[in-house]
Design a protein around this motif. Structure first.
Motif, short mmCIF file in Angstrom:
data_model
loop_
_atom_site.label_atom_id
_atom_site.label_comp_id
_atom_site.label_asym_id
_atom_site.label_seq_id
_atom_site.Cartn_x
_atom_site.Cartn_y
_atom_site.Cartn_z
N ASN A 1 0.80 -1.22 -0.15
CA ASN A 1 -0.22 0.07 -0.07
C ASN A 1 0.91 1.25 0.13
OD1 ASN A 1 1.13 -0.01 2.84
ND2 ASN A 1 -0.97 -0.05 3.53
N ASN A 2 2.13 1.07 -0.01
CA ASN A 2 3.12 2.32 -0.47
C ASN A 2 3.02 3.26 0.73
OD1 ASN A 2 4.31 1.40 -2.96
ND2 ASN A 2 2.50 2.16 -3.96
N LYS A 3 3.13 2.70 1.97
CA LYS A 3 3.16 3.59 2.97
C LYS A 3 4.72 4.06 3.11
CE LYS A 3 -0.26 2.63 6.57
NZ LYS A 3 -0.68 2.20 7.79
N PHE A 4 5.10 5.42 3.46
CA PHE A 4 6.29 5.82 3.24
C PHE A 4 6.49 6.57 4.49
CE2 PHE A 4 9.03 9.47 2.18
CZ PHE A 4 10.25 8.70 1.72
N ARG A 5 7.71 6.33 5.36
CA ARG A 5 8.16 7.26 6.40
C ARG A 5 9.38 7.74 6.19
NH1 ARG A 5 8.15 3.55 9.94
NH2 ARG A 5 10.33 2.95 9.73
N PRO A 6 9.40 9.04 5.73
CA PRO A 6 10.59 9.86 5.55
C PRO A 6 11.57 9.67 6.68
CG PRO A 6 8.65 11.64 5.31
CD PRO A 6 8.25 10.04 6.09
N ASP A 7 12.90 9.85 6.00
CA ASP A 7 14.25 9.63 7.10
C ASP A 7 13.92 10.67 8.29
OD1 ASP A 7 15.00 7.27 5.52
OD2 ASP A 7 16.31 8.68 4.45
N ILE A 8 13.54 11.65 7.79
CA ILE A 8 13.62 12.68 8.89
C ILE A 8 12.55 12.37 9.94
CG2 ILE A 8 13.20 15.54 9.45
CD1 ILE A 8 14.10 15.96 6.78
N LEU A 9 11.46 11.94 9.59
CA LEU A 9 10.48 11.51 10.57
C LEU A 9 10.92 10.40 11.51
CD1 LEU A 9 7.81 11.68 11.85
CD2 LEU A 9 6.87 10.12 10.10
N THR A 10 11.63 9.52 10.88
CA THR A 10 12.22 8.32 11.66
C THR A 10 13.14 8.90 12.63
OG1 THR A 10 12.01 6.83 9.78
CG2 THR A 10 13.67 6.30 11.29
N ALA A 11 14.05 9.89 12.10
CA ALA A 11 15.00 10.45 13.04
C ALA A 11 14.41 11.19 14.16
CB ALA A 11 15.72 11.49 12.38
N LEU A 12 13.35 12.17 13.76
CA LEU A 12 12.57 12.68 15.00
C LEU A 12 12.11 11.68 16.13
CD1 LEU A 12 10.63 15.17 12.98
CD2 LEU A 12 12.24 15.83 14.45
N CYS A 13 11.52 10.50 15.56
CA CYS A 13 10.90 9.57 16.38
C CYS A 13 12.08 8.80 17.16
CB CYS A 13 10.13 8.41 15.82
SG CYS A 13 8.74 9.06 14.77
N ILE A 14 12.90 8.63 16.62
CA ILE A 14 14.21 8.12 17.44
C ILE A 14 14.86 9.00 18.46
CG2 ILE A 14 16.73 7.20 17.03
CD1 ILE A 14 15.89 6.02 14.55
N LEU A 15 14.93 10.39 18.12
CA LEU A 15 15.26 11.39 18.99
C LEU A 15 14.40 11.34 20.11
CD1 LEU A 15 16.39 14.18 16.79
CD2 LEU A 15 18.08 12.80 18.21
N THR A 16 13.12 11.53 19.82
CA THR A 16 11.95 11.53 20.94
C THR A 16 12.08 10.07 22.08
OG1 THR A 16 10.42 12.79 19.58
CG2 THR A 16 9.52 11.62 21.31
N PHE A 17 12.27 8.77 21.05
CA PHE A 17 12.59 7.65 22.05
C PHE A 17 13.58 7.64 23.05
CE2 PHE A 17 11.00 5.13 18.09
CZ PHE A 17 9.73 5.54 18.33
N ILE A 18 14.92 8.47 22.43
CA ILE A 18 15.93 8.64 23.42
C ILE A 18 15.78 9.52 24.44
CG2 ILE A 18 18.42 9.14 23.49
CD1 ILE A 18 18.58 7.97 20.56
N GLY A 19 15.30 10.91 23.96
CA GLY A 19 15.12 11.87 24.89
C GLY A 19 14.24 11.57 25.93
N SER A 20 12.97 11.20 25.67
CA SER A 20 11.89 11.10 26.62
C SER A 20 12.05 9.92 27.26
CB SER A 20 10.40 10.86 25.62
OG SER A 20 10.19 12.39 25.11
N GLY A 21 12.66 8.90 26.56
CA GLY A 21 12.91 7.79 27.36
C GLY A 21 13.89 7.81 28.52
N LEU A 22 14.79 8.52 28.41
CA LEU A 22 15.79 8.89 29.18
C LEU A 22 15.13 9.68 30.40
CD1 LEU A 22 18.99 9.54 27.38
CD2 LEU A 22 18.63 7.51 28.80
N VAL A 23 14.44 10.58 30.04
CA VAL A 23 13.80 11.65 31.13
C VAL A 23 12.81 10.68 32.15
CG1 VAL A 23 12.45 13.64 31.74
CG2 VAL A 23 14.30 13.57 29.95
N ALA A 24 11.66 9.83 31.25
CA ALA A 24 11.02 9.00 32.03
C ALA A 24 11.71 8.09 32.93
CB ALA A 24 10.10 8.21 31.14
N PHE A 25 12.90 7.44 32.43
CA PHE A 25 13.53 6.40 33.36
C PHE A 25 13.86 7.31 34.87
CE2 PHE A 25 17.35 4.57 34.94
CZ PHE A 25 17.10 3.52 34.97
N SER A 26 14.64 8.46 34.36
CA SER A 26 14.85 9.31 35.47
C SER A 26 13.67 9.70 36.40
CB SER A 26 15.76 10.30 35.00
OG SER A 26 14.97 11.48 34.47
N TYR A 27 12.57 10.09 35.92
CA TYR A 27 11.61 10.41 36.76
C TYR A 27 11.06 8.92 37.44
CZ TYR A 27 10.52 14.94 35.17
OH TYR A 27 10.51 16.48 34.86
#
Length: 148
Positions: free
Chosen positions: A16-42
């Motif tokens: 069905n030709n779903k396409f995830r741009p590389d920039i969106l992938t990078a933004l999500c990965i940055l969110t996983f890392i940043g929010s994940g670290l802060v969630a763990f510290s909280y």
């Protein structure tokens, strides 16, 4: 269900030709890392709050502004942890190209901006934090056209 982590998913080679741009992938990965670290510290602070509060109270932990953080009590760290989890879940959904993820992420991030203002005494608002949050929201918004 198609694996959203497979290379074919991001490249648009799905039927069905779903396409995830590389920039969106990078933004999500940055969110996983940043929010994940802060969630763990909280969560870490929340689980050891009483011990850490005593250490701060007795001067055993010396960090600028630590008293301000602990002025919110356990509730501050619990709400922060929950909001960061919502933020991560929103990013997971956007990674899977679901628009609802953008709304969850945005709501969580806006509440995270308000949380310290409403729960911490003597908290000084951070313009850098506001700018970073707004930049991520705008970058995600630009990629809404790829989500359904």
């Amino acid at each position: 269900m198609e694996n959203p982590f497979s290379p074919n998913y991001a490249k648009g080679n799905k039927p069905n030709n779903k396409f995830r741009p590389d920039i969106l992938t990078a933004l999500c990965i940055l969110t996983f890392i940043g929010s994940g670290l802060v969630a763990f510290s909280y969560l870490s602070v929340l689980l050891s709050y009483d011990m850490m509060f005593q250490m701060v109270d007795h001067g055993e932990i010396k960090m600028p502004g630590i008293e301000i953080l602990f002025s919110g009590g356990k509730g501050y760290f619990l709400l922060g942890f929950i909001l960061y989890l919502v933020s991560i879940w929103g990013a997971v959904l956007m990674f899977r190209l679901k628009k609802v993820g953008f709304h969850l992420y945005t709501a969580a991030q806006l509440f995270l901006l308000i949380l310290p203002l409403s729960m911490l005494s003597d908290y000084q608002f951070s313009v850098l934090e506001l700018a970073t949050t707004l930049a991520f929201i705008v970058f995600y918004y630009v990629h809404l056209k790829y989500m359904n």
